[in-house]
Design an enzyme around this catalytic site. Sequence first.
Site, PDB file in Angstrom:
ATOM      1  N   SER A  21       0.838  -1.370   0.116  1.00  0.00           N
ATOM      2  CA  SER A  21      -0.095  -0.030   0.113  1.00  0.00           C
ATOM      3  C   SER A  21       0.918   1.491  -0.072  1.00  0.00           C
ATOM      4  O   SER A  21       1.812   1.343   0.727  1.00  0.00           O
ATOM      5  CB  SER A  21      -0.792  -0.095   1.374  1.00  0.00           C
ATOM      6  OG  SER A  21      -1.866   1.225   1.283  1.00  0.00           O
ATOM      7  N   ASN A  69       9.101   8.788   4.634  1.00  0.00           N
ATOM      8  CA  ASN A  69       7.914   9.602   3.977  1.00  0.00           C
ATOM      9  C   ASN A  69       6.973  10.150   5.114  1.00  0.00           C
ATOM     10  O   ASN A  69       6.868   9.288   6.131  1.00  0.00           O
ATOM     11  CB  ASN A  69       7.084   8.636   3.141  1.00  0.00           C
ATOM     12  CG  ASN A  69       6.130   7.821   3.840  1.00  0.00           C
ATOM     13  OD1 ASN A  69       5.169   8.253   3.839  1.00  0.00           O
ATOM     14  ND2 ASN A  69       6.577   6.605   4.032  1.00  0.00           N
ATOM     15  N   ASN A 128      -5.174  -0.413   7.653  1.00  0.00           N
ATOM     16  CA  ASN A 128      -4.001   0.223   8.113  1.00  0.00           C
ATOM     17  C   ASN A 128      -4.185   1.112   9.643  1.00  0.00           C
ATOM     18  O   ASN A 128      -4.964   2.076   9.724  1.00  0.00           O
ATOM     19  CB  ASN A 128      -3.640   1.657   7.054  1.00  0.00           C
ATOM     20  CG  ASN A 128      -2.331   2.485   7.326  1.00  0.00           C
ATOM     21  OD1 ASN A 128      -1.629   2.277   8.386  1.00  0.00           O
ATOM     22  ND2 ASN A 128      -2.032   3.202   6.528  1.00  0.00           N
ATOM     23  N   CYS A 131      -0.167   4.088  10.557  1.00  0.00           N
ATOM     24  CA  CYS A 131       0.363   5.192  10.092  1.00  0.00           C
ATOM     25  C   CYS A 131       0.824   6.052  11.024  1.00  0.00           C
ATOM     26  O   CYS A 131       0.364   6.365  11.893  1.00  0.00           O
ATOM     27  CB  CYS A 131      -0.727   5.955   9.146  1.00  0.00           C
ATOM     28  SG  CYS A 131      -0.045   7.492   8.345  1.00  0.00           S
ATOM     29  N   LYS A 166      -2.833  -4.534   9.318  1.00  0.00           N
ATOM     30  CA  LYS A 166      -1.103  -4.031   8.951  1.00  0.00           C
ATOM     31  C   LYS A 166      -0.697  -3.539  10.252  1.00  0.00           C
ATOM     32  O   LYS A 166      -1.090  -2.392  10.813  1.00  0.00           O
ATOM     33  CB  LYS A 166      -1.158  -3.073   7.718  1.00  0.00           C
ATOM     34  CG  LYS A 166       0.367  -3.002   7.287  1.00  0.00           C
ATOM     35  CD  LYS A 166       0.277  -2.092   6.272  1.00  0.00           C
ATOM     36  CE  LYS A 166       1.845  -1.849   5.616  1.00  0.00           C
ATOM     37  NZ  LYS A 166       1.769  -1.346   4.503  1.00  0.00           N
ATOM     38  N   GLY A 218      12.333   0.580   3.438  1.00  0.00           N
ATOM     39  CA  GLY A 218      13.502   0.056   2.325  1.00  0.00           C
ATOM     40  C   GLY A 218      14.383  -0.719   3.117  1.00  0.00           C
ATOM     41  O   GLY A 218      14.059  -1.365   4.364  1.00  0.00           O
ATOM     42  N   GLY A 244       9.205  -5.075   4.194  1.00  0.00           N
ATOM     43  CA  GLY A 244      10.121  -4.407   4.628  1.00  0.00           C
ATOM     44  C   GLY A 244      11.565  -4.693   4.009  1.00  0.00           C
ATOM     45  O   GLY A 244      12.421  -5.524   4.223  1.00  0.00           O
ATOM     46  N   THR A 267       8.998   0.040  -0.959  1.00  0.00           N
ATOM     47  CA  THR A 267       9.938   1.219  -1.255  1.00  0.00           C
ATOM     48  C   THR A 267      10.496   0.784  -2.767  1.00  0.00           C
ATOM     49  O   THR A 267      10.806   1.634  -3.568  1.00  0.00           O
ATOM     50  CB  THR A 267      10.852   1.259  -0.236  1.00  0.00           C
ATOM     51  OG1 THR A 267      10.221   1.485   0.876  1.00  0.00           O
ATOM     52  CG2 THR A 267      11.799   2.572  -0.515  1.00  0.00           C
TER      53      THR A 267
HETATM   54  C1  DHB Z   1       1.694   7.002   5.542  1.00  0.00           C
HETATM   55  C2  DHB Z   1       1.179   6.115   5.974  1.00  0.00           C
HETATM   56  C3  DHB Z   1       1.766   4.812   6.446  1.00  0.00           C
HETATM   57  O1  DHB Z   1       0.907   3.721   6.806  1.00  0.00           O
HETATM   58  C4  DHB Z   1       3.081   4.742   6.590  1.00  0.00           C
HETATM   59  O2  DHB Z   1       3.845   3.781   6.839  1.00  0.00           O
HETATM   60  C5  DHB Z   1       3.814   5.733   6.046  1.00  0.00           C
HETATM   61  C6  DHB Z   1       3.099   6.692   5.607  1.00  0.00           C
HETATM   62  C7  DHB Z   1       1.290   8.326   5.214  1.00  0.00           C
HETATM   63  O3  DHB Z   1       0.297   8.158   4.604  1.00  0.00           O
HETATM   64  O4  DHB Z   1       1.758   9.328   5.663  1.00  0.00           O
END
Ligand code: DHB
Length: 306
Positions: A21, A69, A128, A131, A166, A218, A244, A267
């Site tokens: 994702s 990110n 998710n 995040c 996740k 990564g 991962g 990644t």
């Molecule tokens: C984002 C969401 C995630 O689940 C992640 O691992 C990294 C970034 C995001 O949308 O910011």
Amino acid sequence: MADLSVKIGSVDFKNPIFTASGTFGYGTEVSDLTDISALGAIITKSITLHSREGNPPPRIVETTGGMINSIGLANIGVDQFIAEMLPAYKFFETAVIVNIAGSTVEEYCQVLKIIDAVSSNIAGYEINISCPNVKEGGMAFGVSADTTARLTERLRKLTERLIILKLSPNVTDITVIGKAAQEAGADAVSAINTLVGMSINHLSRESNIFTTYGGLSGPAIKPIALACVHKLASSLEIPVLGIGGITAIPDVVEFTLAGATAIQIGTANFRDPDIGRKIVFDLVEYCKQDKIESFDSLIGQVRVFQ
Ligand code: DHB
């Protein structure tokens, strides 16, 4: 040719190579860049109830052996997703798993309910709960076994399709969260999502990420991911999807030996969106050379010393 198929819950996937994702868009943007039908499954960007702009830039930075990110769950929202993306999935010759995010239990439930009511051609949902880049929801769910159980229980009642949680590595013991998901009815877990990280420019003395912290992914996180997958696979009965730092066949084999039923490429898609298809091709060759009849015979077969 070796049998590469894997089963998760009641769903058969043609091979164990999935895309993660947030690294493959909605799957519709990449059709000129790769042959999606080669993949076992694609997992969409996180979908939320309303569209989101995400965090301000800079929100991606390269780091040693990976990247950080902080996208902030930028996405088109569930209504536009249904109008524009779901119809395209009818023509995909690979399974589609829809990733869902929210800031309350109600929001996750609403998104799943709305999609489940209209879609006949998705395999299931990845939830998710990990995040790191939003203030509410996201990782706040994934670091609590109680909240994970409560959310999974509610979602389980809404669909017969696959529910995959996740998991976040930003916890003391990932198996506690995995067990909570399993007991509440999850069909599988994915491990791992990103680790909280930071990047600083020593010349400008500024943070390289607007939100200060972001999610590290990564090859830099691969050993951590392998340990999490091994711990989860050793303590759960449901399948584990490994993720991962996977970039090539040795990584796929190692995650499988650690106990992954399928793997997700994340990644590495940013460098080469065709990498998943190439890895499937290489997996066929690997099985041929090693005289492996069913790749799933390798799941969890790592030899450990104790
Ligand atoms: C984002 C969401 C995630 O689940 C992640 O691992 C990294 C970034 C995001 O949308 O910011």
